[in-house]
Design a protein around this motif. Structure first.
Motif, PDB file in Angstrom:
ATOM      1  N   THR A 615       0.846  -1.198   0.000  1.00 47.28           N
ATOM      2  CA  THR A 615       0.000   0.000   0.000  1.00 47.28           C
ATOM      3  C   THR A 615       0.876   1.240   0.000  1.00 47.28           C
ATOM      4  O   THR A 615       1.965   1.257   0.588  1.00 47.28           O
ATOM      5  CB  THR A 615      -0.928   0.037   1.224  1.00 47.28           C
ATOM      6  N   ALA A 616       0.379   2.270  -0.666  1.00 50.76           N
ATOM      7  CA  ALA A 616       1.080   3.556  -0.730  1.00 50.76           C
ATOM      8  C   ALA A 616       0.038   4.660  -0.674  1.00 50.76           C
ATOM      9  O   ALA A 616      -1.043   4.544  -1.253  1.00 50.76           O
ATOM     10  CB  ALA A 616       1.896   3.658  -2.014  1.00 50.76           C
ATOM     11  N   SER A 617       0.361   5.710   0.046  1.00 47.09           N
ATOM     12  CA  SER A 617      -0.562   6.844   0.112  1.00 47.09           C
ATOM     13  C   SER A 617       0.224   8.136   0.232  1.00 47.09           C
ATOM     14  O   SER A 617       1.304   8.174   0.836  1.00 47.09           O
ATOM     15  CB  SER A 617      -1.523   6.704   1.298  1.00 47.09           C
ATOM     16  N   ARG A 618      -0.322   9.174  -0.374  1.00 45.69           N
ATOM     17  CA  ARG A 618       0.251  10.514  -0.253  1.00 45.69           C
ATOM     18  C   ARG A 618      -0.887  11.492   0.002  1.00 45.69           C
ATOM     19  O   ARG A 618      -1.963  11.360  -0.574  1.00 45.69           O
ATOM     20  CB  ARG A 618       1.013  10.912  -1.516  1.00 45.69           C
ATOM     21  N   HIS A 619      -0.607  12.446   0.843  1.00 42.76           N
ATOM     22  CA  HIS A 619      -1.622  13.437   1.206  1.00 42.76           C
ATOM     23  C   HIS A 619      -0.969  14.810   1.180  1.00 42.76           C
ATOM     24  O   HIS A 619      -0.032  15.075   1.927  1.00 42.76           O
ATOM     25  CB  HIS A 619      -2.184  13.133   2.592  1.00 42.76           C
ATOM     26  N   VAL A 620      -1.465  15.682   0.317  1.00 44.29           N
ATOM     27  CA  VAL A 620      -0.984  17.060   0.272  1.00 44.29           C
ATOM     28  C   VAL A 620      -2.182  17.978   0.450  1.00 44.29           C
ATOM     29  O   VAL A 620      -3.239  17.769  -0.146  1.00 44.29           O
ATOM     30  CB  VAL A 620      -0.241  17.366  -1.045  1.00 44.29           C
ATOM     31  N   ASN A 621      -2.015  18.957   1.305  1.00 49.52           N
ATOM     32  CA  ASN A 621      -3.096  19.896   1.595  1.00 49.52           C
ATOM     33  C   ASN A 621      -2.576  21.317   1.387  1.00 49.52           C
ATOM     34  O   ASN A 621      -1.726  21.793   2.137  1.00 49.52           O
ATOM     35  CB  ASN A 621      -3.583  19.708   3.038  1.00 49.52           C
ATOM     36  N   PHE A 622      -3.064  21.960   0.341  1.00 50.63           N
ATOM     37  CA  PHE A 622      -2.694  23.348   0.066  1.00 50.63           C
ATOM     38  C   PHE A 622      -3.595  24.245   0.909  1.00 50.63           C
ATOM     39  O   PHE A 622      -4.806  24.310   0.680  1.00 50.63           O
ATOM     40  CB  PHE A 622      -2.859  23.656  -1.422  1.00 50.63           C
ATOM     41  N   LEU A 623      -3.006  24.942   1.865  1.00 50.31           N
ATOM     42  CA  LEU A 623      -3.777  25.695   2.849  1.00 50.31           C
ATOM     43  C   LEU A 623      -3.937  27.166   2.481  1.00 50.31           C
ATOM     44  O   LEU A 623      -4.973  27.768   2.767  1.00 50.31           O
ATOM     45  CB  LEU A 623      -3.099  25.586   4.219  1.00 50.31           C
ATOM     46  N   LEU A 624      -2.920  27.750   1.878  1.00 47.62           N
ATOM     47  CA  LEU A 624      -2.945  29.155   1.503  1.00 47.62           C
ATOM     48  C   LEU A 624      -2.881  29.295  -0.016  1.00 47.62           C
ATOM     49  O   LEU A 624      -2.509  28.349  -0.726  1.00 47.62           O
ATOM     50  CB  LEU A 624      -1.773  29.912   2.141  1.00 47.62           C
ATOM     51  N   ARG A 625      -3.203  30.476  -0.494  1.00 46.46           N
ATOM     52  CA  ARG A 625      -3.188  30.729  -1.932  1.00 46.46           C
ATOM     53  C   ARG A 625      -1.807  31.094  -2.444  1.00 46.46           C
ATOM     54  O   ARG A 625      -1.496  30.851  -3.607  1.00 46.46           O
ATOM     55  CB  ARG A 625      -4.171  31.848  -2.281  1.00 46.46           C
ATOM     56  N   THR A 626      -1.013  31.702  -1.618  1.00 48.40           N
ATOM     57  CA  THR A 626       0.300  32.159  -2.062  1.00 48.40           C
ATOM     58  C   THR A 626       1.357  31.895  -1.001  1.00 48.40           C
ATOM     59  O   THR A 626       1.059  31.769   0.194  1.00 48.40           O
ATOM     60  CB  THR A 626       0.283  33.670  -2.375  1.00 48.40           C
ATOM     61  N   VAL A 627       2.588  31.822  -1.479  1.00 48.22           N
ATOM     62  CA  VAL A 627       3.749  31.779  -0.596  1.00 48.22           C
ATOM     63  C   VAL A 627       4.471  33.109  -0.779  1.00 48.22           C
ATOM     64  O   VAL A 627       4.835  33.472  -1.900  1.00 48.22           O
ATOM     65  CB  VAL A 627       4.695  30.617  -0.959  1.00 48.22           C
ATOM     66  N   PRO A 628       4.673  33.885   0.281  1.00 45.40           N
ATOM     67  CA  PRO A 628       5.324  35.190   0.147  1.00 45.40           C
ATOM     68  C   PRO A 628       6.694  35.075  -0.513  1.00 45.40           C
ATOM     69  O   PRO A 628       7.404  34.067  -0.361  1.00 45.40           O
ATOM     70  CB  PRO A 628       5.437  35.686   1.595  1.00 45.40           C
ATOM     71  N   ALA A 629       7.062  36.094  -1.250  1.00 42.68           N
ATOM     72  CA  ALA A 629       8.349  36.086  -1.953  1.00 42.68           C
ATOM     73  C   ALA A 629       9.515  35.913  -0.982  1.00 42.68           C
ATOM     74  O   ALA A 629      10.532  35.306  -1.321  1.00 42.68           O
ATOM     75  CB  ALA A 629       8.500  37.378  -2.750  1.00 42.68           C
ATOM     76  N   ALA A 630       9.351  36.424   0.242  1.00 47.72           N
ATOM     77  CA  ALA A 630      10.430  36.321   1.222  1.00 47.72           C
ATOM     78  C   ALA A 630      10.687  34.889   1.666  1.00 47.72           C
ATOM     79  O   ALA A 630      11.719  34.607   2.284  1.00 47.72           O
ATOM     80  CB  ALA A 630      10.115  37.194   2.440  1.00 47.72           C
ATOM     81  N   ARG A 631       9.745  33.975   1.340  1.00 51.88           N
ATOM     82  CA  ARG A 631       9.895  32.596   1.797  1.00 51.88           C
ATOM     83  C   ARG A 631      10.159  31.631   0.644  1.00 51.88           C
ATOM     84  O   ARG A 631       9.840  30.455   0.716  1.00 51.88           O
ATOM     85  CB  ARG A 631       8.639  32.170   2.559  1.00 51.88           C
ATOM     86  N   VAL A 632      10.757  32.146  -0.411  1.00 52.25           N
ATOM     87  CA  VAL A 632      11.056  31.298  -1.567  1.00 52.25           C
ATOM     88  C   VAL A 632      11.986  30.153  -1.179  1.00 52.25           C
ATOM     89  O   VAL A 632      11.799  29.003  -1.590  1.00 52.25           O
ATOM     90  CB  VAL A 632      11.677  32.139  -2.702  1.00 52.25           C
ATOM     91  N   THR A 633      13.000  30.443  -0.380  1.00 55.27           N
ATOM     92  CA  THR A 633      13.946  29.395   0.032  1.00 55.27           C
ATOM     93  C   THR A 633      13.236  28.303   0.820  1.00 55.27           C
ATOM     94  O   THR A 633      13.489  27.101   0.625  1.00 55.27           O
ATOM     95  CB  THR A 633      15.077  30.005   0.880  1.00 55.27           C
ATOM     96  N   ASP A 634      12.345  28.712   1.708  1.00 52.24           N
ATOM     97  CA  ASP A 634      11.587  27.732   2.485  1.00 52.24           C
ATOM     98  C   ASP A 634      10.695  26.889   1.572  1.00 52.24           C
ATOM     99  O   ASP A 634      10.585  25.669   1.748  1.00 52.24           O
ATOM    100  CB  ASP A 634      10.734  28.448   3.524  1.00 52.24           C
ATOM    101  N   TYR A 635      10.079  27.530   0.573  1.00 53.68           N
ATOM    102  CA  TYR A 635       9.214  26.788  -0.347  1.00 53.68           C
ATOM    103  C   TYR A 635      10.034  25.793  -1.169  1.00 53.68           C
ATOM    104  O   TYR A 635       9.586  24.666  -1.429  1.00 53.68           O
ATOM    105  CB  TYR A 635       8.471  27.749  -1.274  1.00 53.68           C
ATOM    106  N   LYS A 636      11.218  26.197  -1.570  1.00 52.69           N
ATOM    107  CA  LYS A 636      12.078  25.272  -2.323  1.00 52.69           C
ATOM    108  C   LYS A 636      12.390  24.028  -1.503  1.00 52.69           C
ATOM    109  O   LYS A 636      12.406  22.905  -2.028  1.00 52.69           O
ATOM    110  CB  LYS A 636      13.366  25.974  -2.735  1.00 52.69           C
ATOM    111  N   ALA A 637      12.631  24.218  -0.205  1.00 50.93           N
ATOM    112  CA  ALA A 637      12.902  23.068   0.665  1.00 50.93           C
ATOM    113  C   ALA A 637      11.683  22.159   0.740  1.00 50.93           C
ATOM    114  O   ALA A 637      11.809  20.920   0.709  1.00 50.93           O
ATOM    115  CB  ALA A 637      13.301  23.553   2.054  1.00 50.93           C
ATOM    116  N   PHE A 638      10.500  22.755   0.842  1.00 52.08           N
ATOM    117  CA  PHE A 638       9.264  21.965   0.861  1.00 52.08           C
ATOM    118  C   PHE A 638       9.098  21.202  -0.451  1.00 52.08           C
ATOM    119  O   PHE A 638       8.790  19.997  -0.456  1.00 52.08           O
ATOM    120  CB  PHE A 638       8.071  22.900   1.086  1.00 52.08           C
TER     121      PHE A 638
END
Length: 675
Positions: A615-638
């Motif tokens: 069995t395999a499962s993946r769950h992704v939940n998009f909570l916000l509409r945007t990621v602030p430009a200041a957090r691009v590095t954090d988004y890349k890690a995600f």
């Protein structure tokens, strides 16, 4: 999908979902003419092809307006055909118009061969038929398409044609127009002339990218005229090619004009066209009463009327101005069972009025800064209905046919809509400009379940089930609604390919696209004959799950992208699960699951094995509409954490084929012979 993300499972639908046409200005469209030739051949230019299929050497447009709003437009074009593709592109010149208030004539269509000979296109090559969008709808038979067949056209030939269109302005005596120059290499020399009566007060706005104006005046009052001329040449004086990206390209037209003094004036004029103040016909009152019988809550009544207009009245894809804003009687629409997008709004508001409820027609699809632009209806692409007396009302779109109640397409949400209100409207506090809410009326979700079996000969057979709510749901509903059932297999095949499964699809079934109060579901089976090769040691396979479509993070070299937020689109909860049944005696080694949490999105995965069931499962939940430009590095890690998880494989091990296929309790006898 919104923001370039989400499961790839529905990406292929864009290739099969019909799109409503958009009418740009109050003029007929020339699908083979210079106005659209740019669109037809621009791909070759973008690909840096050595030669475009066709080159428009000269494009001259002259428009003359009279005081009563009547206009005469003349287009003269000279096109050089370079390739066989060019001959196909210009094999037909097509012009859409409405014979009630327009006439289209083609006085010249001539081929000049490279050898020097010429051939005029005969009148017998000209046909005039109903617009294909309403070919089977007699109520709209005045919407026409005039087509000129260009016979004998060959590469190296030059095609010259002239088209004259006379139009009585749909909102006469007011008129409006916009024009944009083709700022690329497809058109070598473009000339535009605007001839206006000096007696009319006209608002004229020019884009900073518009070429210089040459203005002349002639005649005496009241017949005085003002003529303005522009010319745009692709080649510069030194013969070097101009860079279109540096020529002030803009979403706004180069030349825009209108006689409307304000948006309020335009709103009132259009309100007269869309909302009848006459007494409601008895047939409409009876139908409204039948639809709302037994219902006491206003929203339930609105939904009952919405369901009828959406599902029982077929939508014809005819642009708004194709009818000159002339509407049909609601009773007639009910009787015929079909209507244009605009006429469906007229019917809907009439039924709502009969139920003693409020409803206002609104135009949508305009740029976000529309209120600051010159008032003209041509910037709108869609019609909505707003039900309510204040800003807490509901937005509805019955023209899509299968849109769930209170759902508006993603390309219109969060954008301005223009309410059509009469000048004497009672609710003076209501603004004519309102933003369509960006949120959906329900939580968006996607569920994908895969139940697969892998056989001893390496064949994979799987059953795939989808359940969707939200924007992707609407795309699928429209696609399956407008596709014959015998062709549903083709749609499912496209979906499977987008998921990375390139097997043969069969046994396709889907829920009724018209049942919009429940999520849309789709099931199909797929078989892949040679999914694995057991002779390879060990066998590696991916999880049988669709990939998560995350929007790309800006590249390091793209410094400008880092200054803007990353668009994640509408919040969406996505769950995918796969169960794989393995052949007997097969051992599976599963990867390690992942868990990543951010305030803008979360991701988790789980992989396990029990006996021969994986069995395999993946769950992704998009909570916000945007990621602030200041957090691009954090988004890349995600994003990297998700991609690394998706790159993991399952490792399968089996004993030799003879051992795996031997009957239980039967000992294998060695037949080897010692030397």
């Amino acid at each position: 999908m919104a923001g370039g993300r989400r499961l790839r499972v529905v990406l292929a639908v864009f290739a099969v979902t019909p799109m409503l046409p958009v009418l740009g200005a109050q003029e007929p469209k020339a699908s083979g003419a210079a106005s659209s030739a740019k669109q037809k051949v621009e791909k070759s230019v973008a690909d840096s092809a050595p030669q475009t299929p066709a080159q428009i050497e000269l494009l001259e447009t002259s428009i003359r307006f009279e005081s009563d709003g009547t206009s005469r437009k003349e287009v003269h074009a000279r096109v050089r055909i370079n390739t066989e593709l060019g001959t196909r592109q210009f094999a037909r010149l097509s012009f859409d118009y409405n014979r009630v208030f327009e006439t289209v004539e083609v006085p010249l269509a001539r081929i000049t061969h490279a050898s020097g000979g010429t051939a005029d296109i005969l009148p017998t090559a000209v046909s005039d038929q109903a617009n294909p969008a309403v070919a089977d709808a007699s109520a709209y038979e005045d919407a026409r398409r005039k087509t000129v067949r260009i016979l004998g056209l060959q590469p190296t030939d030059a095609l010259e044609y002239r088209v004259i269109t006379v139009t009585k302005a749909p909102l006469a005596p007011d008129f409006y127009l916009f024009h944009t120059f083709a700022k690329d290499a497809i058109v070598t020399d473009e000339k535009f002339e605007l001839d206006l009566p000096a007696s009319r007060s006209v608002q004229l706005r020019l884009n900073p990218a518009t070429p210089a104006t040459k203005e002349t005046e002639s005649g005496q009052a009241p017949d005085a005229r003002v003529v303005r001329r522009w010319e745009y040449r692709w080649a510069s004086a030194d013969g070097k090619t101009l860079d279109a990206t540096k020529q002030g390209a803009s979403a706004e037209p180069d030349v825009a004009l209108t006689t409307f003094t304000s948006w309020n004036q335009l709103s009132a004029r259009l309100a007269e066209k869309f909302t009848s103040t006459a007494e409601i016909a008895p047939e409409v009152i009876t139908k409204s009463a039948d639809l709302t019988t037994g219902l006491t809550v206003p929203e339930e009544k609105v939904q009952a009327i919405y369901d009828f207009v959406s599902l029982k009245i077929a939508t014809l894809a005819l642009p708004m101005e194709a009818t000159g804003f002339r509407g049909r009687a609601p009773a007639e629409i009910i009787s015929s069972g079909y209507a244009t997008e605009q006429d469906k709004m007229r019917l809907f508001t009439a039924l709502i009025r009969a139920a003693k409820l409020p409803a206002i027609v609104a135009l949508a699809g305009a740029p976000e800064n529309a209120a600051a632009l010159l008032p003209r209806p041509t910037m709108f692409t869609h019609v909505l209905v707003w039900c309510g007396k204040d800003s807490a009302g509901s937005w509805l779109d019955p023209s899509v046919e299968v849109a769930p109640f209170r759902m508006v397409a993603s390309n219109l949400r969060g954008k301005p809509a223009f309410l059509l209100l009469p000048e004497d409207q009672e609710n003076t506090s209501l603004s004519r400009w309102l933003n369509v809410p960006v949120d959906l009326p329900f939580a968006a979700s996607q569920r994908v379940d895969v139940d697969a079996t892998l056989s001893a000969d390496g064949k994979l057979a799987a059953k795939v089930h989808y359940a969707l709510r939200g924007d992707n749901e609407l795309l699928l509903r429209v696609a399956f609604r407008q596709t014959a059932k015998e062709k549903w297999k083709d749609l499912a095949q496209l979906l499977s390919i987008s998921d990375g499964f390139r097997g043969k699809v069969s046994n396709v079934s889907a829920s009724d696209p018209a049942v919009t109060r429940e999520p849309f579901s789709l099931d199909y089976e797929i078989s892949i004959p040679k999914f694995v090769d057991w002779s390879k040691k060990p066998v590696r396979i991916p999880a049988l799950l669709p990939q998560v479509g995350l929007p790309d993070a800006p590249a390091k070299a793209d410094l400008s992208a880092a200054t803007s937020a990353i668009d994640l689109g509408t919040p969406l909860d996505v769950e995918t699960r796969a169960t794989l049944h393995l052949p007997a005696a097969t051992t599976a080694h599963t990867p390690t699951g992942t868990s990543v949490e951010r305030d803008y999105a979360t991701f988790s995965s789980q992989y396990s094995t029990r006996g021969t069931v994986v069995t395999a499962s993946r769950h992704v939940n998009f909570l916000l509409r945007t990621v602030p430009a200041a957090r691009v590095t954090d988004y890349k890690a995600f994003m990297h954490a998700v991609q690394n998880d998706e790159a993991q494989d399952f490792v399968l091990e089996r004993p030799d084929t003879d051992d795996a296929t031997a009957k239980p309790g039967v000992k294998k006898i060695s037949t080897s012979v010692k030397p």
